[in-house]
Design an enzyme around this catalytic site. Structure first.
Site, short mmCIF file in Angstrom:
data_model
loop_
_atom_site.label_atom_id
_atom_site.label_comp_id
_atom_site.label_asym_id
_atom_site.label_seq_id
_atom_site.Cartn_x
_atom_site.Cartn_y
_atom_site.Cartn_z
N HIS A 1 45.20 46.96 48.47
CA HIS A 1 44.13 46.31 49.54
C HIS A 1 44.86 45.41 50.18
O HIS A 1 46.19 45.11 50.02
CB HIS A 1 43.41 45.50 48.32
CG HIS A 1 44.08 44.94 47.30
ND1 HIS A 1 44.39 45.39 45.88
CD2 HIS A 1 44.80 43.82 47.21
CE1 HIS A 1 45.10 44.39 45.29
NE2 HIS A 1 45.33 43.47 46.04
N ASP B 1 51.40 47.14 41.75
CA ASP B 1 50.08 46.41 41.44
C ASP B 1 49.06 47.70 41.72
O ASP B 1 49.21 48.56 42.48
CB ASP B 1 49.56 45.41 42.32
CG ASP B 1 48.37 44.83 41.84
OD1 ASP B 1 48.45 44.04 40.71
OD2 ASP B 1 47.62 44.61 42.85
N ARG C 1 57.51 46.37 40.77
CA ARG C 1 56.74 46.41 40.11
C ARG C 1 55.45 46.85 40.95
O ARG C 1 55.14 45.95 41.85
CB ARG C 1 56.29 45.11 39.36
CG ARG C 1 54.96 45.35 38.21
CD ARG C 1 53.78 44.71 39.09
NE ARG C 1 52.63 44.60 38.08
CZ ARG C 1 51.55 43.82 38.61
NH1 ARG C 1 51.27 43.54 39.80
NH2 ARG C 1 50.55 43.87 37.59
N GLU D 1 51.13 49.42 37.33
CA GLU D 1 50.12 48.87 36.50
C GLU D 1 49.04 49.57 36.29
O GLU D 1 48.15 50.15 37.46
CB GLU D 1 49.67 47.49 37.16
CG GLU D 1 48.50 46.64 36.34
CD GLU D 1 47.72 45.79 37.20
OE1 GLU D 1 47.04 44.98 36.81
OE2 GLU D 1 47.70 45.93 38.63
N ASP E 1 39.91 47.70 50.66
CA ASP E 1 40.65 48.86 50.12
C ASP E 1 41.30 49.56 51.35
O ASP E 1 40.38 50.36 52.07
CB ASP E 1 39.41 49.48 49.15
CG ASP E 1 40.35 50.39 48.30
OD1 ASP E 1 40.85 49.84 47.50
OD2 ASP E 1 40.32 51.67 48.50
N ASP F 1 47.84 38.25 34.12
CA ASP F 1 46.61 38.80 34.07
C ASP F 1 45.78 38.54 32.86
O ASP F 1 44.41 38.91 32.64
CB ASP F 1 46.52 40.40 34.47
CG ASP F 1 46.72 40.48 35.98
OD1 ASP F 1 46.55 39.72 36.84
OD2 ASP F 1 47.56 41.57 36.26
N GLY G 1 44.10 50.58 27.94
CA GLY G 1 44.72 51.04 26.48
C GLY G 1 44.60 52.51 26.26
O GLY G 1 45.25 52.71 25.00
#
Length: 470
Positions: free
Chosen positions: A139, A215, A213, A239, A184, A305, A243
């Site tokens: 984005h 996002d 890293r 990222e 987006d 976060d 879970g």
């Protein structure tokens, strides 16, 4: 003369080759040896060294590249040899965090100049520290439909139609719609796809970036990430804020590594919620079965976060156990800045505190984290598998090579006679707890080692012969 010229030419070729190797981005396997310290660039240190407080954490507070460079020893002295910093493109308005890019080709002036960024990286490399750059390809800034403000994605055709992500179980919606109304990008558009790929390749080469890293990975189609990370040519940890082991693992064929959110949530359950420590066994087994390689996942207890651990659960002993487990379990560990000072900020932006004024190298937290990071490095735990040694509902012990880690989530005394020990723990071997190396030692006797944990403490045992007496 011809022979001499050929010799000089060969020497030059060799030197050029060595320079290329020295400046090359680092591979996934190389990163397994590193321990990462995560920084929000705006919150770590100012250029002028000022420690005046920040009046509004929702806006820029003044942290810079120069501020980081001037305080590298604060980080290195703990044993960290890699730093994850915020995205560097110029951002929109007060977006100090870096996730709202306005101009891909301009360094965020709040952080410093291009030369200051290069200087930071050079200073890090001189100290054998690597830089991990946070990057975004999903984005742009909060400009709604004013696409002409964004460089180079300044046309509506470069974006998906405006819609919001409401159903996170609908993969198509997650990939096509907006996260928090952030426009987006359409990575299927040839210009967008090629530009993002060339940008990451160029930025890594230009600034000598060591790793990245990534996002918002699930918000973009998987195949794009395979091409993007190939162009990056370095360790990339993505990222996937989820879970579920199976879901996160489904991205590893496309992104070399992922942040280990399944472990993050499991650790919270065990050390915040008092859940059975058999959940740690289940986690390790599940990840080893479902990930292509679980040993390269990014492990952590805190990040920018989420509320800090100590905000949601103030039990210091539980946090110490969780930190040790996260740093010693299989994976590449990441420690969020401020953990070494016991920060306990809550919901964003409270969990993005300024560090200046709190760089106390004598604090108990600073010394605690220094001990666990330095021991991990000294014993090269990354060269050895995570081997479970003993587990109950309130006790979990495992080893990495000759390092034995004993953890608990209970303040009740845990007294365990352990018989399944590392191979180096022979009859008569004396092992000592690195937190009290001269006061807390035990001897292997009759094939057993008695481990006692009092009041929720965590212990890291190493053979006494490996300890250096001051």
């Amino acid at each position: 003369k011809v022979i001499k010229m050929k010799g000089v030419a060969l020497l030059l070729i060799t030197l050029i080759g060595l320079a290329t190797i020295a400046s090359a981005a680092h591979s996934t396997q190389e990163w397994k040896q590193r321990t990462i310290y995560q920084i929000i660039t705006d919150r770590f240190a100012r250029t002028d060294g000022s420690t005046a407080p920040c009046s509004d954490l929702h806006k820029y507070c003044g942290g810079t590249f120069k501020g980081i460079q001037d305080n590298l020893d604060y980080i290195k002295s703990m044993g960290f040899d890699a730093i994850w910093i915020s995205p560097i493109p110029e951002n929109f308005g007060d977006d100090y965090h870096g996730y709202g890019a306005l101009d891909w080709y301009t360094i965020n002036p709040h952080f410093g100049t291009e030369d200051e960024f290069k200087s930071l990286i050079s200073a890090m490399h001189a100290k054998d520290m690597w830089l991990m750059l946070d990057v975004v390809a999903n984005h742009v800034a909060y400009i709604d439909l004013d696409f002409e403000k964004v460089n180079p994605f300044n046309k509506a055709e470069y974006y998906h139609a405006k819609c919001q992500i409401n159903n996170w179980n609908d993969e198509n919606e997650v990939e096509y719609c907006r996260l928090s109304n952030l426009p987006d990008l359409n990575q299927d558009h040839p210009f967008v796809r090629s530009t993002l790929k060339s940008w990451i390749k160029d930025i890594i080469t230009k600034y000598d970036i060591d790793g990245i890293r990534i996002d918002t990975v699930p918000e973009v189609k998987r195949q794009f990430w395979a091409e993007y990370t190939q162009e990056a040519g370095c360790y990339a940890v993505g990222e996937v804020f989820n879970g579920d082991v199976s879901y996160v693992a489904s991205y590893q064929p496309y992104v070399p590594a992922l942040l280990n959110y399944p472990a993050y949530f499991t650790l919270k359950g065990v050390w915040m919620g008092g859940q059975s420590m058999y959940n740690l066994r289940n986690l390790i087994n599940d990840e080893n079965q479902k990930f292509k390689d679980a040993t390269i996942l990014g492990t952590f207890t805190d990040n920018h976060d989420n509320d800090r651990f100590l905000h949601d659960h103030g039990d210091v002993k539980n946090y110490q156990n969780a930190l040790v487990f996260a740093l010693y379990m299989q994976g590449i560990p990441i420690v969020y800045y401020g953990a070494e000072q016991g920060f306990n900020g809550g919901q964003d932006p409270a969990n993005r505190e300024v560090l200046w004024g709190h760089m106390d190298t004598n604090s108990e937290w600073y010394k605690f984290i220094s001990t666990i990071v330095q021991t991990r490095k000294k014993h090269h735990v990354w060269d050895f598998p995570h081997v479970e040694r003993y587990v109950t509902d309130n006790f979990y012990a495992f080893s990495r090579g000759d390092v034995l880690i004993a953890t608990t989530n209970s303040h009740a005394q845990q007294s365990i006679a352990m018989t399944y020990l590392p191979d180096s723990y022979k009859q008569g071997t004396v092992v000592c707890n690195v937190f009290y190396p001269t006061q807390d030692c035990a001897t292997v006797n009759g094939g057993a080692l008695k481990v006692v944990l009092n009041d929720g403490e965590v212990k890291i045992y190493v053979p006494q012969t490996t300890l250096v007496t001051e």
